[in-house]
Design an enzyme around this catalytic site. Sequence first.
Site, mmCIF file in Angstrom:
data_model
loop_
_atom_site.group_PDB
_atom_site.id
_atom_site.type_symbol
_atom_site.label_atom_id
_atom_site.label_comp_id
_atom_site.label_asym_id
_atom_site.label_seq_id
_atom_site.Cartn_x
_atom_site.Cartn_y
_atom_site.Cartn_z
ATOM 1 N N THR A 70 -10.635 -6.835 -5.741
ATOM 2 C CA THR A 70 -11.852 -6.843 -6.434
ATOM 3 C C THR A 70 -12.359 -5.304 -6.530
ATOM 4 O O THR A 70 -12.917 -4.796 -7.425
ATOM 5 C CB THR A 70 -13.067 -7.486 -5.639
ATOM 6 O OG1 THR A 70 -12.491 -9.001 -5.377
ATOM 7 C CG2 THR A 70 -14.422 -7.688 -6.491
ATOM 8 N N HIS A 115 2.940 3.053 -8.848
ATOM 9 C CA HIS A 115 2.814 1.475 -9.382
ATOM 10 C C HIS A 115 4.128 1.128 -9.976
ATOM 11 O O HIS A 115 4.364 -0.030 -9.414
ATOM 12 C CB HIS A 115 1.509 1.352 -9.927
ATOM 13 C CG HIS A 115 0.374 1.710 -9.276
ATOM 14 N ND1 HIS A 115 0.081 1.249 -8.178
ATOM 15 C CD2 HIS A 115 -0.742 2.574 -9.957
ATOM 16 C CE1 HIS A 115 -1.359 1.852 -7.716
ATOM 17 N NE2 HIS A 115 -1.615 2.717 -8.770
ATOM 18 N N SER A 120 -8.495 -5.028 4.637
ATOM 19 C CA SER A 120 -9.035 -4.614 3.353
ATOM 20 C C SER A 120 -9.324 -5.973 2.589
ATOM 21 O O SER A 120 -8.907 -5.993 1.386
ATOM 22 C CB SER A 120 -7.998 -3.846 2.704
ATOM 23 O OG SER A 120 -7.809 -2.722 3.135
ATOM 24 N N ARG A 174 -0.142 8.908 -9.602
ATOM 25 C CA ARG A 174 -0.395 7.739 -9.076
ATOM 26 C C ARG A 174 0.359 6.440 -9.665
ATOM 27 O O ARG A 174 0.787 5.551 -9.146
ATOM 28 C CB ARG A 174 -1.852 7.248 -8.809
ATOM 29 C CG ARG A 174 -2.783 8.470 -8.048
ATOM 30 C CD ARG A 174 -4.200 7.943 -8.103
ATOM 31 N NE ARG A 174 -4.111 6.545 -7.321
ATOM 32 C CZ ARG A 174 -4.203 6.483 -6.045
ATOM 33 N NH1 ARG A 174 -3.670 7.293 -5.357
ATOM 34 N NH2 ARG A 174 -4.154 5.015 -5.713
ATOM 35 N N LEU A 234 11.011 -20.576 -3.920
ATOM 36 C CA LEU A 234 9.840 -19.750 -3.628
ATOM 37 C C LEU A 234 8.812 -19.886 -4.238
ATOM 38 O O LEU A 234 8.783 -19.882 -5.788
ATOM 39 C CB LEU A 234 10.320 -18.321 -3.241
ATOM 40 C CG LEU A 234 9.310 -17.163 -3.047
ATOM 41 C CD1 LEU A 234 8.932 -17.335 -1.715
ATOM 42 C CD2 LEU A 234 9.823 -15.917 -3.423
ATOM 43 N N ASP A 266 0.947 -1.338 -0.030
ATOM 44 C CA ASP A 266 0.022 -0.090 0.029
ATOM 45 C C ASP A 266 0.828 1.388 0.137
ATOM 46 O O ASP A 266 2.032 1.254 0.396
ATOM 47 C CB ASP A 266 -1.050 0.001 1.360
ATOM 48 C CG ASP A 266 -2.072 1.146 1.134
ATOM 49 O OD1 ASP A 266 -2.334 1.520 0.013
ATOM 50 O OD2 ASP A 266 -2.499 1.078 1.979
ATOM 51 N N ARG A 270 -5.392 -1.908 8.192
ATOM 52 C CA ARG A 270 -6.845 -2.595 7.887
ATOM 53 C C ARG A 270 -6.325 -3.899 7.188
ATOM 54 O O ARG A 270 -5.150 -3.871 6.688
ATOM 55 C CB ARG A 270 -7.417 -1.663 6.869
ATOM 56 C CG ARG A 270 -8.282 -0.487 7.490
ATOM 57 C CD ARG A 270 -8.901 -0.008 6.368
ATOM 58 N NE ARG A 270 -8.328 0.421 5.180
ATOM 59 C CZ ARG A 270 -7.628 1.741 5.063
ATOM 60 N NH1 ARG A 270 -7.680 2.747 6.042
ATOM 61 N NH2 ARG A 270 -7.181 2.129 4.054
HETATM 62 C C1 FPP Z 1 -1.842 0.044 -3.446
HETATM 63 O O1 FPP Z 1 -1.479 1.139 -3.355
HETATM 64 C C2 FPP Z 1 -1.306 -0.508 -4.491
HETATM 65 C C3 FPP Z 1 -1.904 -1.379 -5.533
HETATM 66 C C4 FPP Z 1 -3.591 -1.187 -5.605
HETATM 67 C C5 FPP Z 1 -1.445 -1.864 -6.814
HETATM 68 C C6 FPP Z 1 0.007 -2.511 -6.377
HETATM 69 C C7 FPP Z 1 0.498 -3.064 -7.577
HETATM 70 C C8 FPP Z 1 1.944 -3.044 -7.855
HETATM 71 C C9 FPP Z 1 2.810 -2.666 -6.881
HETATM 72 C C10 FPP Z 1 2.414 -3.625 -9.018
HETATM 73 C C11 FPP Z 1 2.809 -4.814 -8.933
HETATM 74 C C12 FPP Z 1 3.236 -5.520 -10.132
HETATM 75 C C13 FPP Z 1 3.238 -7.053 -10.023
HETATM 76 C C14 FPP Z 1 3.799 -7.687 -11.161
HETATM 77 C C15 FPP Z 1 2.897 -7.675 -8.789
HETATM 78 P P1 FPP Z 1 -2.449 2.455 -3.649
HETATM 79 O O2 FPP Z 1 -2.755 2.970 -5.035
HETATM 80 O O3 FPP Z 1 -3.734 2.223 -2.815
HETATM 81 O O4 FPP Z 1 -1.821 3.960 -2.736
HETATM 82 P P2 FPP Z 1 -2.431 4.895 -2.192
HETATM 83 O O5 FPP Z 1 -3.172 4.224 -0.769
HETATM 84 O O6 FPP Z 1 -1.045 5.877 -1.605
HETATM 85 O O7 FPP Z 1 -3.361 5.491 -2.882
#
Ligand code: FPP
Length: 249
Positions: free
Chosen positions: A67, A38, A197, A34, A132, A21, A195
């Site tokens: 989801t 990622h 979630s 944002r 792993l 997160d 949380r």
């Molecule tokens: C939550 O941060 C993160 C996500 C919803 C996406 C996580 C995905 C990646 C790190 C890419 C992963 C790739 C692979 C191949 C596993 P947020 O967007 O909710 O952040 P915020 O709470 O600060 O808004």
Amino acid sequence: MSLIDQIDKQKVPQHIAIIMDGNGRWAKQQGENRIYGHYEGVNSVRAVVEACGEVGVKYVTLYAFSTENWNRPKEEVDALMELLVSTISAETPELNKKNVRLQAIGNLESLPPACLEELNESISITSKNTGLTLVLALSYSSKWELLTAVQQIAKDVQNGLMQADEITEKHVQNYLCTKNIPDPELMIRTSGEHRISNFLLWQLAYAEFYFTEKFWPDFRKNDLFEAILNYQNRERRFGKTSEQLTPSK
Ligand code: FPP
């Protein structure tokens, strides 16, 4: 002594689950959008997979897309799906080299076809690896998973395969996406949120929770080692008393 050397290799959790997160907030801090967060988060995924291999963790489950994440702006959802495809495609040779087996849990049929195809290919290519197991939770939510399990069990009862009062924990487990995966002993969530979630509600029943203020893109190997060390200093009682676990002589 380095953090990794302080870890008791006999007491490493065999399964760690991670809620990655803080990508969006991290990106905002950098003055970026944002999606940049990622992309940077993938470096943390790489670091964590390597670190898990180094200390002998057998399973790591990453909550990559819930989801509920389908409700994000379309451009963010599309970017995340593209990132998944490109990352899985680019990283598969490295996963093989590191003897990592890829698996996925969630409502995978709801993923865009290109994403599902790439995922299935990588799962198949890495299926014989014995180190792993990296489990990606994609289009996953625990309530969806439990609801699906309940529906399937109800059908079994309806079809006369068992009586309602014969349903055991084992039956429920057998209908979860994690059927062949041991429950996580440790759950880590980054970004200071406390949380769960909708993540692995059944499977985390006895897991230790570890929260860090760090945003996911800043999470590195030593952060994982710190979480494992913290876990190793806890007493896991499973409902028993402390005295029952270490009876005085
Ligand atoms: C939550 O941060 C993160 C996500 C919803 C996406 C996580 C995905 C990646 C790190 C890419 C992963 C790739 C692979 C191949 C596993 P947020 O967007 O909710 O952040 P915020 O709470 O600060 O808004």
